[in-house]
Design a protein around this motif. Sequence first.
Motif, PDB file in Angstrom:
ATOM      1  N   ARG A 322      65.678  69.940  61.214  1.00  0.00           N
ATOM      2  CA  ARG A 322      66.798  70.530  61.392  1.00  0.00           C
ATOM      3  C   ARG A 322      66.884  71.755  60.118  1.00  0.00           C
ATOM      4  NH1 ARG A 322      68.798  66.721  64.186  1.00  0.00           N
ATOM      5  NH2 ARG A 322      70.395  67.587  65.446  1.00  0.00           N
ATOM      6  N   ASP A 323      67.582  72.593  60.596  1.00  0.00           N
ATOM      7  CA  ASP A 323      67.766  73.712  59.670  1.00  0.00           C
ATOM      8  C   ASP A 323      66.582  74.537  59.056  1.00  0.00           C
ATOM      9  OD1 ASP A 323      70.593  73.970  60.025  1.00  0.00           O
ATOM     10  OD2 ASP A 323      70.545  72.111  58.771  1.00  0.00           O
ATOM     11  N   VAL A 324      65.355  74.721  59.875  1.00  0.00           N
ATOM     12  CA  VAL A 324      64.004  75.083  59.349  1.00  0.00           C
ATOM     13  C   VAL A 324      64.354  76.313  58.643  1.00  0.00           C
ATOM     14  CG1 VAL A 324      61.904  75.884  60.237  1.00  0.00           C
ATOM     15  CG2 VAL A 324      62.962  74.056  61.486  1.00  0.00           C
ATOM     16  N   ASN A 325      65.145  77.301  58.962  1.00  0.00           N
ATOM     17  CA  ASN A 325      65.272  78.401  58.371  1.00  0.00           C
ATOM     18  C   ASN A 325      65.896  78.368  56.935  1.00  0.00           C
ATOM     19  OD1 ASN A 325      67.748  77.380  59.421  1.00  0.00           O
ATOM     20  ND2 ASN A 325      68.858  79.031  58.719  1.00  0.00           N
ATOM     21  N   LYS A 326      66.534  77.001  56.388  1.00  0.00           N
ATOM     22  CA  LYS A 326      66.701  76.827  54.987  1.00  0.00           C
ATOM     23  C   LYS A 326      65.750  76.068  54.272  1.00  0.00           C
ATOM     24  CE  LYS A 326      71.450  76.580  56.467  1.00  0.00           C
ATOM     25  NZ  LYS A 326      72.621  75.621  57.108  1.00  0.00           N
ATOM     26  N   LYS A 327      64.367  76.080  54.878  1.00  0.00           N
ATOM     27  CA  LYS A 327      63.559  75.026  54.083  1.00  0.00           C
ATOM     28  C   LYS A 327      62.303  75.615  53.951  1.00  0.00           C
ATOM     29  CE  LYS A 327      65.591  70.775  56.146  1.00  0.00           C
ATOM     30  NZ  LYS A 327      65.598  69.845  57.273  1.00  0.00           N
ATOM     31  N   ASP A 328      61.581  75.282  52.953  1.00  0.00           N
ATOM     32  CA  ASP A 328      60.467  76.191  52.573  1.00  0.00           C
ATOM     33  C   ASP A 328      59.258  75.436  53.331  1.00  0.00           C
ATOM     34  OD1 ASP A 328      59.434  73.921  50.885  1.00  0.00           O
ATOM     35  OD2 ASP A 328      60.210  74.886  49.128  1.00  0.00           O
ATOM     36  N   VAL A 329      58.072  75.994  53.464  1.00  0.00           N
ATOM     37  CA  VAL A 329      56.734  75.334  54.296  1.00  0.00           C
ATOM     38  C   VAL A 329      56.515  73.891  53.713  1.00  0.00           C
ATOM     39  CG1 VAL A 329      54.453  75.666  54.932  1.00  0.00           C
ATOM     40  CG2 VAL A 329      56.031  77.627  54.865  1.00  0.00           C
ATOM     41  N   MET A 330      56.477  73.850  52.437  1.00  0.00           N
ATOM     42  CA  MET A 330      56.308  72.270  51.939  1.00  0.00           C
ATOM     43  C   MET A 330      57.312  71.269  52.434  1.00  0.00           C
ATOM     44  SD  MET A 330      53.842  72.386  49.915  1.00  0.00           S
ATOM     45  CE  MET A 330      52.665  73.251  48.635  1.00  0.00           C
ATOM     46  N   ASP A 331      58.551  71.762  52.253  1.00  0.00           N
ATOM     47  CA  ASP A 331      59.750  70.622  52.750  1.00  0.00           C
ATOM     48  C   ASP A 331      59.343  70.504  54.448  1.00  0.00           C
ATOM     49  OD1 ASP A 331      60.863  70.786  50.497  1.00  0.00           O
ATOM     50  OD2 ASP A 331      62.158  72.433  50.663  1.00  0.00           O
ATOM     51  N   ILE A 332      59.253  71.579  54.962  1.00  0.00           N
ATOM     52  CA  ILE A 332      58.940  71.316  56.517  1.00  0.00           C
ATOM     53  C   ILE A 332      57.566  70.187  56.730  1.00  0.00           C
ATOM     54  CG2 ILE A 332      58.354  72.193  58.568  1.00  0.00           C
ATOM     55  CD1 ILE A 332      59.737  74.935  57.358  1.00  0.00           C
ATOM     56  N   ALA A 333      56.649  70.661  56.313  1.00  0.00           N
ATOM     57  CA  ALA A 333      55.319  69.719  56.235  1.00  0.00           C
ATOM     58  C   ALA A 333      55.553  68.540  55.892  1.00  0.00           C
ATOM     59  CB  ALA A 333      54.383  70.391  55.350  1.00  0.00           C
ATOM     60  N   ARG A 334      56.327  67.976  54.820  1.00  0.00           N
ATOM     61  CA  ARG A 334      56.707  66.881  54.398  1.00  0.00           C
ATOM     62  C   ARG A 334      57.464  66.164  55.499  1.00  0.00           C
ATOM     63  NH1 ARG A 334      59.027  67.625  50.023  1.00  0.00           N
ATOM     64  NH2 ARG A 334      57.409  67.218  48.469  1.00  0.00           N
ATOM     65  N   GLU A 335      58.501  66.822  55.913  1.00  0.00           N
ATOM     66  CA  GLU A 335      59.136  66.300  57.170  1.00  0.00           C
ATOM     67  C   GLU A 335      58.537  66.051  58.451  1.00  0.00           C
ATOM     68  OE1 GLU A 335      63.730  67.246  58.730  1.00  0.00           O
ATOM     69  OE2 GLU A 335      63.176  68.149  56.598  1.00  0.00           O
ATOM     70  N   LEU A 336      57.485  66.856  58.869  1.00  0.00           N
ATOM     71  CA  LEU A 336      56.959  66.928  59.952  1.00  0.00           C
ATOM     72  C   LEU A 336      55.902  65.389  59.871  1.00  0.00           C
ATOM     73  CD1 LEU A 336      55.332  70.277  60.435  1.00  0.00           C
ATOM     74  CD2 LEU A 336      56.914  69.152  61.988  1.00  0.00           C
TER      75      LEU A 336
END
Length: 442
Positions: A322-336
């Motif tokens: 969710r809300d990929v625009n509000k997250k940095d690449v590290m957060d996204i990688a963790r979530e993935l």
Amino acid sequence: MSIKEVLVPDIGSFKDVEVIEIMVNVGDSIKTDDSLMTVESDKAAMDIPAPFGGTVKELKIKVGDKISAGSLVLMLDTAGEATASSSAPVVKSFSQPPVTGASTEVAAVPPPTHLAPEVPTHIPPKHRPDPVAAHAEFASGKPAHASPSVRRFARELGADLSRVKGSGPRGRILKEDVQNWIKAELAKPTGEAIGLGFPPAPVVDFGKFGEIENQPLSRIKKLSGANLHRNWVSAPHVTQFDEADITDLEDFRKSMLDEAAKRGVKLTLLAFLMKAVVNALRTYPTFNASLAADGENLVLKKYFHVGFACDTPDGLVVPVVRDVNKKDVMDIARELAEMSELARERKLKVDSMQGGCFTISSLGGIGGTMFTPIINCPEVAILGLSRADWKPVWSKATKTFEPRLMLPLSLSYDHRVIDGADGARFTSHLRLMLSDVRRLLL
Ligand code: CAO
């Protein structure tokens, strides 16, 4: 009580025809022209209708009996009923002994009903077409082999008899066959139910050709299979292929791996792709949209939830970040990583798979050069990633071929919503974003 005998009327060239179905039982209250039974010759079937209303007192025939014109069919108590149908010639009538107070009449039933073609009942019997000739469709080898009552039943339910397999004698279609066909049709994925007129899939006995084993499909496979099929046939897909130079991006990612690991993150290419996709979605908002159910509007979404196809032992699932625009690449990688693990352990909640705007399907870790991903409707586009490979790319600056790491992109989009030009613009935009990682910060 007024008891009448019901006899078989003149049924043209039908003689010694078999009773294949009896639609009434003793005690049934019936109306004029209700179907009493179906008889069948080797070429045609016909319904015998009631000449008048009444209560069935006794059946004089059973399934399998052979009947001809004049055969006694049943006894009907017509007390209190309306008079006989105008088309039902009364042959003979008499009264029962006064001790019972009942009277009995003998009546021929009206001419049998044919559904194709209709025989007008006002035509005197001797001028009516021969029922066998009227049913020449059977003689001509057409497949729908069913009694008129079953045909009527099928017509009421909208069942196409040419697609129903008969389980009766000589492949005759029974009422239960129609019911089972309707049930099977309703249970089919909607893609098949939207009337595309596919020929039925052939039923092949694979065991005839060698050893086989039946493996039940997982629940996820059944669900995703039905949805993929619907999406594939309902959205006109176009797939745009492109290649992005990710040489610098990969250098940067690798340089950050240790730092990411210290923070407990596996920094994958997919996390960068998510950021690049959101950038492209902002630039081309029709990709971040869905067709409204009424088909009149495009619903443009102001949020950026991106799904990713995840291969699990049970089949394909699509968790949504969710809300990929509000997250940095590290957060996204963790979530993935977290979501992939949950999906593979079957612990992903349903709401973690809802609300996606766009999907990425990455086969890069596995292989392949390009593919045509199926849109995850009601989203309107999906990006497929294949394995990045080193390729010689012409450099205008150095006027030489340089080794560059090229990532194949396969963008499928719904052509009802997105034009081909925008499809190419979208992948060009992604190429630009991925070729210069600094742009992802903007
Ligand atoms: N090109 C080259 N290498 C790639 C790559 C690419 N495009 N994408 C990933 N890789 C590499 C990774 O860098 C990783 O290498 P290391 O082990 O050396 O670090 C390796 O491949 C494995 O990556 P991964 O698959 O574990 O991680 P990911 O973030 O790339 O992908 C996920 C995660 C969930 C998308 C993936 O595991 C998956 O399930 N993919 C299948 C999706 C799928 O089935 N799609 C089809 C849908 S339609 O039927």
